[in-house]
Design an enzyme around this catalytic site. Sequence first.
Site, PDB file in Angstrom:
ATOM      1  N   GLU A  15       0.811  -1.126   0.024  1.00 32.58           N
ATOM      2  CA  GLU A  15      -0.022   0.105   0.209  1.00 32.58           C
ATOM      3  C   GLU A  15       0.885   1.354   0.097  1.00 32.58           C
ATOM      4  O   GLU A  15       1.918   1.246   0.537  1.00 32.58           O
ATOM      5  CB  GLU A  15      -0.999   0.006   1.261  1.00 32.58           C
ATOM      6  N   GLU A  17      -8.741   1.910  -4.281  1.00 26.78           N
ATOM      7  CA  GLU A  17      -9.741   1.426  -3.314  1.00 26.78           C
ATOM      8  C   GLU A  17     -10.496   2.877  -3.168  1.00 26.78           C
ATOM      9  O   GLU A  17      -9.778   3.726  -2.435  1.00 26.78           O
ATOM     10  CB  GLU A  17      -9.114   0.527  -1.940  1.00 26.78           C
TER      11      GLU A  17
HETATM   12  O1  KIV Z   1      -6.770  -7.203   1.506  1.00 20.38           O
HETATM   13  C1  KIV Z   1      -7.730  -7.023   0.826  1.00 20.38           C
HETATM   14  O2  KIV Z   1      -8.492  -7.759   0.691  1.00 20.38           O
HETATM   15  C2  KIV Z   1      -7.404  -6.115  -0.179  1.00 20.38           C
HETATM   16  C3  KIV Z   1      -8.419  -5.677  -0.993  1.00 20.38           C
HETATM   17  C4  KIV Z   1      -9.616  -4.866  -0.251  1.00 20.38           C
HETATM   18  C5  KIV Z   1      -7.935  -5.132  -2.394  1.00 20.38           C
HETATM   19  O3  KIV Z   1      -6.399  -5.247  -0.126  1.00 20.38           O
END
Ligand code: KIV
Length: 278
Positions: A117, A184
Site C-alpha cells: 500500500e 480502493e
Molecule cells: O486485503 C484485501 O482484501 C485488499 C482488497 C480490499 C483489495 O487489499
Amino acid sequence: MNLRKSILDIQQLKSDGKKISMITAYDYTSSYLAEEAGVEIILVGDSMGQVVLGYDTTLPVSMEDIIRHTQMVIRGSESAHIVSDLPFMSYQVSVEQAVSNAGRLVKEGGCQSVKLEGGEKVCNQIRAIVDAGIPVMGHLGLVPQSVNQLGGYKVQSRSQDGVRRIFRDILELEKAGAYGVVLESVPREVAHVLSQKVKIPVIGIGAGPDCDGQVQVFHDLLGLYKDFNPKHSRIYANIGDDITNALSNYVSDVSSGDFPNDEESFHISATVISKVFG
Ligand code: KIV
C-alpha cells in the site's frame, strides 16, 4: 509446469480491452471455488485480519499469517495468478526489510507477486523488490493499513489536492515498476481518468465500473461476513444465512435424536457382537 497467469497475461488483458476479475481467497476451499469460477487473479489479502482472523483491522496480520494462507491458496488453484499482501510493518521500515519479506512470500508462500500500500513514499521499496525479480502490485486510495491516519474507512480523493496527489502517486508507481494497481474507494470519475492515464491495469474496489478490472472480498460477495457490508459490494449469495440455517437444522436433529439415522451408521454382524458382549 506452471500454468498460472503471469503479469504479462494480466497486462495483455488491459491492452485487449478485456476486464480483469480478481477476488480474495484465504484457504484451499475458497481458492478452489474462485479458480472454478474463472477469476484471473486471486489476492491473499490482509483483509483476512477481519474476515478470517476476527480482528477489527488489518494491522495485526503477520508475515506468518500471509505465508500460511498463501500456501493454502496455492494448493487450491492452478491457473489464477496469486498475489499476496505484504502486511502492515513488513515493508515500511526499510527497503531491505521490504525485499526480504517480499522474497519470503514468494519463496515460502508460493505466490507470483506481492501487493503493498502507498504511493510515492513506497516507490524505493517497489523498485528494489522489482529489481529482485518479484512483481509488485500497488494499492492507492483507501489504504486500510493507514486507517489510523485516514481517520476511518472513508472515500478518498474527493478534493482537488487529493486528486492531484493520487494522480502523482499512480504515475510514480508505474514509473517504479508496479505491474498493476488496486484503487480502493475513490470517486468513479477519478478512477476513470486514472485508468486511462496509465498503461498498467487499474483494478478497482469501490472505484466504479470504468477501471480495467474489479477486486472484491470473497466474504462480502457471498454474505459470509455480517460485521460490515461495504456500499461497493454486491451480495451474490447469502451463504452465511444458508450455513446458519443448515447448522441449526443439524443442532435440532441431534437434539431430537433424528441424526444420525441407521443409514448414516456403520454395521457389523450380530455374531461378532454376541461373541464379545455375550
Ligand atoms: O486485503 C484485501 O482484501 C485488499 C482488497 C480490499 C483489495 O487489499
